[in-house]
Write an enzyme that holds these catalytic residues in place. Structure first.
Site, short mmCIF file in Angstrom:
data_model
loop_
_atom_site.label_atom_id
_atom_site.label_comp_id
_atom_site.label_asym_id
_atom_site.label_seq_id
_atom_site.Cartn_x
_atom_site.Cartn_y
_atom_site.Cartn_z
CB ILE A 94 53.52 85.30 59.39
CG1 ILE A 94 54.29 86.47 58.77
CG2 ILE A 94 52.62 85.80 60.52
CD1 ILE A 94 55.25 87.14 59.71
CG LEU A 95 55.18 80.93 63.56
CD1 LEU A 95 55.91 80.92 64.90
CD2 LEU A 95 55.19 79.55 62.91
CG ASN A 109 61.03 85.78 65.61
OD1 ASN A 109 61.60 84.92 64.96
ND2 ASN A 109 60.87 87.03 65.19
CB THR A 110 66.13 85.94 67.44
OG1 THR A 110 67.13 86.94 67.36
CG2 THR A 110 66.38 84.86 66.44
CG HIS A 111 63.19 91.42 63.94
ND1 HIS A 111 62.82 91.00 62.69
CD2 HIS A 111 63.34 92.78 63.87
CE1 HIS A 111 62.73 92.05 61.88
NE2 HIS A 111 63.05 93.13 62.57
CG ASP A 143 51.95 89.63 69.10
OD1 ASP A 143 51.76 90.69 69.71
OD2 ASP A 143 52.39 89.59 67.92
CG ASP A 147 59.14 90.70 63.25
OD1 ASP A 147 59.45 91.13 62.12
OD2 ASP A 147 59.29 89.52 63.60
C1 GRF Z 1 68.88 86.04 61.96
O1 GRF Z 1 69.51 87.32 62.01
C2 GRF Z 1 67.41 86.21 62.25
O2 GRF Z 1 67.13 87.21 63.21
C3 GRF Z 1 66.89 86.64 60.91
O3 GRF Z 1 67.59 85.86 59.97
C4 GRF Z 1 68.84 85.49 60.54
C5 GRF Z 1 68.87 83.99 60.57
O4 GRF Z 1 70.18 83.62 60.73
N1 GRF Z 1 65.47 86.43 60.81
P1 GRF Z 1 70.53 82.05 60.97
O5 GRF Z 1 69.67 81.25 60.00
O6 GRF Z 1 70.19 81.75 62.40
O7 GRF Z 1 72.01 82.00 60.66
#
Ligand code: GRF
Length: 202
Positions: A94-95, A109-111, A143, A147
Site C-alpha cells: 500500500i502506498l 494501479n491495476t487490480h 488514493d 484499491d
Molecule cells: C496482476 O494481476 C495485478 O493486478 C495483481 O498481480 C498481478 C501481477 O501480475 N496485483 P504481473 O506481476 O504483472 O505478472
C-alpha cells in the site's frame, strides 16, 4: 511522458508495456519507461527490466525502522527518475501518504477484480469463492485507501465452472495487460482530469 513502473512479481504487465512501447515507438505511444522499482529482490519483474536495459531499484519494508520511512524512501527513489506517471503493476504494498503527497493523482494501479468488488490481495480468489459469474480487472488512480481510487477503465472476464484461481487469474491478466497498455497510452498522450470519482481523459 516518463513512466516509472512498480512491480512485486512476474512483471507480465510491465512486459506488456515494454512490448507496446517497443512496437509503437515511445513517441507514438506517448510515453517510455524510465525505471522499474520493486519491494523485493529476485523477481522476474526486475529481470524483465534489466533485460530491457532499464534502471531498477528495490526498497524493502524490512530495511526501514518504520513503514513511513519506507514510504519516503520509495517516493525518493521514484522521484529520482522524474516520472510524469507512476504505474503500479502488481506492486503488492500500500502506498502511504508521503508517497501520495508527491505522486497522488498521477499513480495508476491495476487490480484483478471489478472494483469496488473484491479489493485487496486476493481479488481473484475472493471472486471465485464468492461464486461470482463475472469478474475482471480495474485500472484506477491510487488514493489513500486500498484499491479505492477513481476508476479509469474496467474489463470483464467470465468465470467458468472449471476455473481455479490460477486459471482465472491468467485469463484476467490477458485482459488486464491490454487494458493497462491502452489506458497508460491514452493518459500519456491526451492528458486527463480527475473530478471527484470521475476521470476525464481529454
Ligand atoms: C496482476 O494481476 C495485478 O493486478 C495483481 O498481480 C498481478 C501481477 O501480475 N496485483 P504481473 O506481476 O504483472 O505478472
Amino acid at each position: 511522458k516518463r513512466l516509472v513502473v512498480l512491480v512485486s512479481g512476474s512483471g507480465t504487465n510491465l512486459q506488456a508495456l515494454l512490448d507496446a512501447i517497443g512496437e509503437a515507438g515511445a513517441e507514438a505511444y506517448g510515453a517510455r519507461i524510465v525505471a522499474v522499482g520493486a519491494d523485493r529482490d529476485g523477481i522476474e519483474g526486475l529481470a524483465r527490466a534489466e533485460r530491457a536495459g532499464l534502471p531498477t531499484f528495490v526498497r524493502k519494508v524490512k530495511d526501514y525502522a518504520t513503514r513511513q520511512e519506507w514510504d519516503v524512501a520509495l517516493a525518493e527513489a521514484v522521484a529520482a527518475h522524474e516520472p510524469d506517471l507512476v504505474v503500479s503493476a502488481g506492486f503488492m504494498k500500500i502506498l502511504g501518504k508521503e508517497f501520495l503527497a508527491r505522486f497522488g493523482g498521477r499513480t495508476v494501479n491495476t487490480h484483478p477484480a471489478l472494483l469496488p468488488s473484491f479489493p485487496g490481495t486476493h481479488g481473484v480468489r475472493d471472486a471465485l469463492a464468492y461464486g461470482a459469474r463475472v469478474t475482471g480487472c480495474t485500472v484506477h488512480f491510487v488514493d489513500d485507501g486500498v484499491d479505492t481510487g477513481p476508476i479509469i477503465a474496467q474489463g470483464v472476464v467470465e468465470i467458468r465452472d472449471e476455473d481455479d484461481e490460477s486459471a482465472l487469474h491468467e485469463r484476467i491478466k490477458e485482459v488486464e495487460r491490454r487494458l493497462l497498455v491502452e489506458v497508460v497510452g491514452r493518459l500519456a498522450r491526451n492528458g486527463y482530469r480527475i473530478e471527484g470519482r470521475k476521470v476525464v481523459i481529454q
